[in-house]
Design a protein around this motif. Structure first.
Motif, PDB file in Angstrom:
ATOM      1  N   GLN A   1      -5.721   2.412  -7.938  1.00 38.24           N
ATOM      2  CA  GLN A   1      -5.671   3.495  -7.333  1.00 38.24           C
ATOM      3  C   GLN A   1      -7.155   4.094  -6.917  1.00 38.24           C
ATOM      4  N   PHE A   2      -7.010   4.633  -5.796  1.00 32.71           N
ATOM      5  CA  PHE A   2      -8.306   4.887  -5.076  1.00 32.71           C
ATOM      6  C   PHE A   2      -8.711   6.251  -5.332  1.00 32.71           C
ATOM      7  N   PRO A   3      -9.976   6.569  -5.052  1.00 35.72           N
ATOM      8  CA  PRO A   3     -10.308   8.067  -5.297  1.00 35.72           C
ATOM      9  C   PRO A   3      -9.507   9.291  -4.513  1.00 35.72           C
ATOM     10  N   ASN A   4      -8.934   8.687  -3.251  1.00 36.37           N
ATOM     11  CA  ASN A   4      -8.125   9.592  -2.593  1.00 36.37           C
ATOM     12  C   ASN A   4      -6.654   9.557  -3.073  1.00 36.37           C
ATOM     13  N   TYR A   5      -6.642   9.083  -4.055  1.00 38.06           N
ATOM     14  CA  TYR A   5      -5.219   8.861  -4.796  1.00 38.06           C
ATOM     15  C   TYR A   5      -4.153   7.686  -4.080  1.00 38.06           C
TER      16      TYR A   5
ATOM     17  N   PHE B   1      10.688   0.480 -13.127  1.00 36.02           N
ATOM     18  CA  PHE B   1       9.251   0.842 -13.517  1.00 36.02           C
ATOM     19  C   PHE B   1       8.396  -0.135 -13.654  1.00 36.02           C
ATOM     20  N   ILE B   2       7.462  -0.361 -12.587  1.00 35.34           N
ATOM     21  CA  ILE B   2       6.577  -1.054 -12.688  1.00 35.34           C
ATOM     22  C   ILE B   2       5.268  -0.572 -13.675  1.00 35.34           C
ATOM     23  N   PHE B   3       4.376   0.202 -12.799  1.00 34.24           N
ATOM     24  CA  PHE B   3       3.460   1.193 -13.519  1.00 34.24           C
ATOM     25  C   PHE B   3       3.154   2.144 -13.123  1.00 34.24           C
ATOM     26  N   GLN B   4       2.141   3.053 -13.493  1.00 40.42           N
ATOM     27  CA  GLN B   4       1.821   4.401 -13.123  1.00 40.42           C
ATOM     28  C   GLN B   4       0.328   4.563 -12.675  1.00 40.42           C
ATOM     29  N   TYR B   5      -0.011   5.072 -12.063  1.00 42.98           N
ATOM     30  CA  TYR B   5      -1.649   5.241 -11.961  1.00 42.98           C
ATOM     31  C   TYR B   5      -1.933   6.946 -11.901  1.00 42.98           C
ATOM     32  N   TYR B   6      -2.801   7.188 -12.686  1.00 41.69           N
ATOM     33  CA  TYR B   6      -3.592   8.665 -12.535  1.00 41.69           C
ATOM     34  C   TYR B   6      -4.880   8.569 -12.796  1.00 41.69           C
TER      35      TYR B   6
ATOM     36  N   ARG C   1       0.879  -1.143   0.029  1.00 44.90           N
ATOM     37  CA  ARG C   1       0.116  -0.011   0.011  1.00 44.90           C
ATOM     38  C   ARG C   1       0.901   1.282  -0.002  1.00 44.90           C
ATOM     39  N   CYS C   2      -0.044   2.289  -0.524  1.00 41.32           N
ATOM     40  CA  CYS C   2       1.126   3.565  -0.716  1.00 41.32           C
ATOM     41  C   CYS C   2       0.177   4.709  -0.419  1.00 41.32           C
ATOM     42  N   SER C   3       0.368   5.565   0.183  1.00 37.58           N
ATOM     43  CA  SER C   3      -0.244   7.028   0.321  1.00 37.58           C
ATOM     44  C   SER C   3       0.572   8.124  -0.243  1.00 37.58           C
ATOM     45  N   PRO C   4       0.033   8.968  -1.240  1.00 36.57           N
ATOM     46  CA  PRO C   4       0.984   9.865  -1.884  1.00 36.57           C
ATOM     47  C   PRO C   4       1.212  11.024  -0.998  1.00 36.57           C
ATOM     48  N   LYS C   5       2.107  11.760  -1.200  1.00 32.67           N
ATOM     49  CA  LYS C   5       2.354  13.023  -0.577  1.00 32.67           C
ATOM     50  C   LYS C   5       1.194  14.073  -0.784  1.00 32.67           C
ATOM     51  N   SER C   6       1.016  14.656   0.194  1.00 29.48           N
ATOM     52  CA  SER C   6      -0.306  15.669   0.303  1.00 29.48           C
ATOM     53  C   SER C   6      -0.204  16.507  -1.088  1.00 29.48           C
ATOM     54  N   GLY C   7      -1.346  16.618  -1.824  1.00 31.88           N
ATOM     55  CA  GLY C   7      -1.399  17.329  -3.186  1.00 31.88           C
ATOM     56  C   GLY C   7      -0.877  16.665  -4.378  1.00 31.88           C
ATOM     57  N   HIS C   8      -0.472  15.481  -4.231  1.00 28.23           N
ATOM     58  CA  HIS C   8       0.184  14.581  -5.198  1.00 28.23           C
ATOM     59  C   HIS C   8      -1.259  13.702  -5.766  1.00 28.23           C
TER      60      HIS C   8
END
Lengths: 113, 111
Positions: free
Chosen positions: A68-72, A45-50, A22-29
């Motif tokens: 990736q969840f709605p809260n990023y 690199f494995i993959f990227q989510y946006y 699990r990963c929580s991004p930096k605030s604002g990212h």
């Protein structure tokens, strides 16, 4: 301001099992990328989510999947673990799709036995 | 195929000296070149980055030199300190795309 946080920090799994990181991004990212770093190597690199979609994918098999969840925040799932999957898994976050100023978490050390 | 080639693999420098790490690439689509510092057991931390429209960028003791025609870029650490002892990675990416990392340079600064 919390940076990128990853959980768990360490994990030991048996070959053939499945794992979720699990990963929580930096605030604002809003963009999250996952990398695998083998011992003594640079991150791969494995993959990227946006916007909750996989935007890019590296050269990794379908056993590697993500979300990736709605809260990023994001998850990395690996099925049918192999001994070779043992590595440090890194999450990086950034703002938007320009991918500059990417910040990494401390990583999850996965050991497959 | 290694998209970004980094050298040297390891480097030992005296305190106060200059540490120089070099990277080379082939893909002309690369548009963003960051350097990361990584301590054992930690994730990489962004040190400094450059775009190809400038030839040099300096932040404190850290300087990136960029040679677009030669497709090379380097990190210079001035007045190296024991606390700088870490592994350094160069990376490159087409803007908005994945990072391709070098293989890393282990820097040891001797007091």
């Amino acid at each position: 301001d919390a940076g990128v946080t990853q959980s768990p920090t360490h994990l030991i799994k048996t070959r053939g099992q499945q794992v979720t990181l699990r990963c929580s991004p930096k605030s604002g990212h809003d963009t999250v990328s996952w990398y695998q770093q083998a011992l003594g190597q640079g991150p791969q690199f494995i993959f990227q989510y946006y916007e909750e979609e996989e935007r890019q994918r590296g050269n990794f098999p379908d056993r590697f999947s993500g979300h990736q969840f709605p809260n990023y925040s994001s998850e990395l799932n690996v099925n049918a673990l192999l001994l070779g999957d043992s590595a440090l898994y890194l999450c990086a976050s950034s703002f938007g799709t320009a991918n500059t100023e990417a910040f990494f978490g401390q990583g999850t050390r996965l050991t497959v036995v | 195929q290694q998209q970004v080639k980094q050298s040297p693999q390891s480097l030992i420098v005296q305190k106060g000296g200059i540490s120089i790490i070099n990277c080379a690439y082939e893909n002309t689509a690369f548009d963003y070149f960051p350097w990361y510092q990584q301590f054992p057991g930690k994730g990489p931390a962004l040190l400094i980055a450059i775009r190809p429209d400038v030839s040099e960028k300096k932040e404190g003791r850290f300087t990136i030199s960029f040679n677009k025609s030669a497709k090379q870029f380097s990190l210079h650490i001035m007045d190296s300190q024991p606390g700088d002892s870490a592994t350094y990675f160069c990376a490159a990416s087409p803007l908005g795309n994945q990072f391709y990392f070098g293989t890393g340079t282990s820097l040891t600064v001797i007091p």
